[in-house]
Motif scaffolding. Structure first.
Motif, PDB file in Angstrom:
ATOM      1  N   VAL A   1       0.816  -1.214  -0.172  1.00  0.00           N
ATOM      2  CA  VAL A   1      -0.040  -0.156   0.030  1.00  0.00           C
ATOM      3  C   VAL A   1       0.884   1.225  -0.043  1.00  0.00           C
ATOM      4  O   VAL A   1       0.375   2.213  -0.434  1.00  0.00           O
ATOM      5  CB  VAL A   1      -1.071  -0.001   1.148  1.00  0.00           C
ATOM      6  N   GLU A   2       2.073   1.276   0.589  1.00  0.00           N
ATOM      7  CA  GLU A   2       3.058   2.421   0.622  1.00  0.00           C
ATOM      8  C   GLU A   2       3.238   3.021  -0.810  1.00  0.00           C
ATOM      9  O   GLU A   2       3.642   4.114  -0.972  1.00  0.00           O
ATOM     10  CB  GLU A   2       4.252   1.853   1.175  1.00  0.00           C
ATOM     11  N   VAL A   3       2.973   2.236  -1.899  1.00  0.00           N
ATOM     12  CA  VAL A   3       3.194   2.711  -3.310  1.00  0.00           C
ATOM     13  C   VAL A   3       2.385   4.153  -3.457  1.00  0.00           C
ATOM     14  O   VAL A   3       2.698   5.041  -4.185  1.00  0.00           O
ATOM     15  CB  VAL A   3       2.983   1.686  -4.397  1.00  0.00           C
ATOM     16  N   SER A   4       1.341   4.000  -2.741  1.00  0.00           N
ATOM     17  CA  SER A   4       0.291   5.112  -2.942  1.00  0.00           C
ATOM     18  C   SER A   4       1.032   6.296  -2.495  1.00  0.00           C
ATOM     19  O   SER A   4       0.576   7.542  -2.527  1.00  0.00           O
ATOM     20  CB  SER A   4      -0.767   4.776  -2.093  1.00  0.00           C
TER      21      SER A   4
ATOM     22  N   ILE B   1      -6.257  -6.559  -7.015  1.00  0.00           N
ATOM     23  CA  ILE B   1      -5.590  -5.271  -7.548  1.00  0.00           C
ATOM     24  C   ILE B   1      -5.795  -4.356  -6.404  1.00  0.00           C
ATOM     25  O   ILE B   1      -6.976  -4.104  -6.114  1.00  0.00           O
ATOM     26  CB  ILE B   1      -6.174  -4.842  -8.948  1.00  0.00           C
ATOM     27  N   PRO B   2      -5.045  -3.892  -5.618  1.00  0.00           N
ATOM     28  CA  PRO B   2      -5.326  -2.778  -4.731  1.00  0.00           C
ATOM     29  C   PRO B   2      -5.958  -1.582  -5.061  1.00  0.00           C
ATOM     30  O   PRO B   2      -5.750  -1.018  -6.273  1.00  0.00           O
ATOM     31  CB  PRO B   2      -3.691  -2.774  -4.144  1.00  0.00           C
TER      32      PRO B   2
ATOM     33  N   LEU C   1     -12.088  -6.202 -11.234  1.00  0.00           N
ATOM     34  CA  LEU C   1     -11.333  -4.672 -11.406  1.00  0.00           C
ATOM     35  C   LEU C   1     -11.851  -3.891 -10.509  1.00  0.00           C
ATOM     36  O   LEU C   1     -12.884  -3.499 -10.553  1.00  0.00           O
ATOM     37  CB  LEU C   1     -11.752  -4.578 -12.875  1.00  0.00           C
ATOM     38  N   PRO C   2     -10.871  -3.231 -10.047  1.00  0.00           N
ATOM     39  CA  PRO C   2     -11.250  -1.790  -9.305  1.00  0.00           C
ATOM     40  C   PRO C   2     -11.750  -0.574 -10.158  1.00  0.00           C
ATOM     41  O   PRO C   2     -11.380  -0.575 -11.244  1.00  0.00           O
ATOM     42  CB  PRO C   2      -9.778  -1.354  -8.584  1.00  0.00           C
ATOM     43  N   ASP C   3     -12.354   0.091  -9.485  1.00  0.00           N
ATOM     44  CA  ASP C   3     -12.531   1.577  -9.954  1.00  0.00           C
ATOM     45  C   ASP C   3     -11.495   2.395  -9.961  1.00  0.00           C
ATOM     46  O   ASP C   3     -10.953   2.967  -9.031  1.00  0.00           O
ATOM     47  CB  ASP C   3     -13.790   2.296  -9.130  1.00  0.00           C
ATOM     48  N   LEU C   4     -11.171   2.739 -11.334  1.00  0.00           N
ATOM     49  CA  LEU C   4      -9.966   3.781 -11.285  1.00  0.00           C
ATOM     50  C   LEU C   4     -10.194   5.079 -12.052  1.00  0.00           C
ATOM     51  O   LEU C   4      -9.388   5.724 -12.566  1.00  0.00           O
ATOM     52  CB  LEU C   4      -8.976   2.807 -12.247  1.00  0.00           C
TER      53      LEU C   4
END
Length: 144
Positions: free
Chosen positions: A30-33, A52-53, A77-80
């Protein structure tokens, strides 16, 4: 070899992160955020797992290219839709990605390439994808 360490967030000015083809395993931290200037995140051809985070659910995130192809992700698939600068999304060949393409992806007006081949996606193409006037390459083969 190994996992992606959470300390990746210490590279706070990073614009491009390409960790493709490294035999990485585990989940995306999560740190990629915290990489608020990240424009390209390329993690293709590894052994990354999990869903997919949603770590990129930060408005203003400048991400333009995201590749998670040829991994072991599962789930939906996430909402992007908040990633307004996105030009290329590649989630191909994860095999265990299921469900439908989110209709909200029709809001990604800069999207030029959408690659979802080789998954377990089902359902209809969202009508809103027709709003993507910049879309030039759509690959959906081998789903269902």
């Amino acid at each position: 070899l190994g996992t992606i360490p959470p300390e990746i967030a210490l590279l706070s000015n990073l614009r491009v992160l390409n960790l493709s083809e490294n035999k990485l395993h585990g989940t995306l931290p999560v740190e990629v955020s915290n990489l608020m200037y990240l424009e390209e995140a390329l993690f293709a051809k590894n052994d990354l797992t999990g869903t997919i985070p949603n770590f990129m659910n930060t408005y203003g995130f400048p991400l333009k290219k995201l590749s998670l192809a040829y991994n072991l992700f599962d789930g939906t698939l996430p909402d992007l839709s908040h990633l307004k600068k996105m030009t290329h999304l590649d989630f191909s060949y994860n095999k265990d990605l299921t469900g439908a393409i989110p209709a909200s992806w029709g809001e990604l007006q800069e999207l030029r390439g959408l690659f979802l081949s080789g998954n377990g996606l089902s359902g209809f193409l969202p009508q809103r994808l027709g709003d993507l006037k910049n879309l030039r390459d759509l690959r959906l083969s081998g789903n269902g």
